[in-house]
Design a protein around this motif. Structure first.
Motif: not given
Ligand SMILES: [Cu+2]
Length: 162
Positions: A74, A85, A107, A109, A155, A158
């Motif tokens: 991401h 994101m 990053h 995920m 997060h 997500h």
């Molecule tokens: Cu993420």
């Protein structure tokens, strides 16, 4: 690809000091893969690392594999103070450069933790797949985060990853 990464691990065992948290494949040096601890109910966790390309050929991180329902790369963008994101297909690792996957940016995920949160001291094995250098087996160390970080890189948006 497989033999390549085993060779890298063997080299690592021979040459790295016990305290180093560094992994090498081809011209790439991956430093300190880590993930922040998650809450007990978190459905996903974020992983970070630094890659240095010591070679003269551009490379790309094209995938990360680990024992979770879904693992994605991401990126984070800030717009009007709101972090959002999105999935990226790859992270460019240009020749001679160091690229950081760090809070607020790229990053990894790990999605679908589903009741098995990341806990401080845990080691999360994963395989980084580079377009040129091949596969590299690494370990993400789970580290504590403070409340401010928790706020910044929530997060939960997500989704479940299922
Ligand atoms: Cu993420």
């Amino acid at each position: 690809m497989k033999t390549y990464s085993y060779a890298a691990m063997a080299l690592l065992a021979l040459s790295a000091p016990a305290t180093a948290h560094e992994f090498k494949v081809g011209a790439l040096v991956v430093d300190h893969p880590m993930a922040f601890e998650t809450t007990a109910t978190a459905m996903s966790g974020a992983g970070y690392l630094t890659v240095t390309n010591t070679g003269s050929t551009d490379d790309r991180l094209v995938a990360v594999e680990a024992a979770f329902p879904r693992v994605m790369i991401h990126t984070t963008t800030m717009q009007d103070g709101v972090a959002s994101m999105s999935h990226v297909d790859a992270v460019d690792i240009p020749a001679g450069e160091t690229v950081k996957l760090a809070p607020g940016g790229f990053h990894v995920m790990f999605m679908g933790l589903d009741g098995d949160p990341f806990e401080v001291g845990e080691a999360v094995p994963a395989t980084l797949v580079f377009e040129q250098a091949g596969s590299l087996e690494v370990v993400f160390n789970v580290e504590a985060r403070d409340a401010a970080d928790m706020e910044q890189m929530d997060h939960s948006t997500h989704g479940t990853g299922n």
